[in-house]
Design an enzyme around this catalytic site. Sequence first.
Site, PDB file in Angstrom:
ATOM      1  CB  CYS A  79      45.218  35.476  40.711  1.00  0.00           C
ATOM      2  SG  CYS A  79      45.350  37.264  40.482  1.00  0.00           S
ATOM      3  CB  CYS A 118      48.356  37.220  41.591  1.00  0.00           C
ATOM      4  SG  CYS A 118      46.885  37.874  42.363  1.00  0.00           S
TER       5      CYS A 118
END
Length: 132
Positions: free
Chosen positions: A48, A45
Amino acid sequence: MPGLQHYTAQGYEAYKQTLETIGKGKRVVALFTGSKNLSTGQSWCPDCVVAEPIVDQVIQDTVVAAIDVHFITVFVGNREVWRDPAVGFRTDPSLKLTCIPTLLEVGNKAKRLLEGQIANKNLVKDFFVDED
């Protein structure tokens, strides 16, 4: 013992078990993030990857580290697991996650930061310091 205590949970069931371990009546903050690739150490991600070091930096801050809070880094799984509409993180009424990364105070549905907000160090710091 007052101060920040850090836990890590891999997946929904581990998250629920960690909450049981911590017990009721305590302030718990959780960062939900994409699991890391074992060979690269990076999350799948991209948001992230940006957010995690900022959160880590904030929780190591002396002001935040002195706050009585239990902090859980929760890895939601790989992309396929996360995208499953039936995954516990999406269906649990106390979570109802729609995106990652998400930083939330457990038991306080109104207190959460989403995606790009977590890239703002000041917002993250205020999140921990403001106990509303």
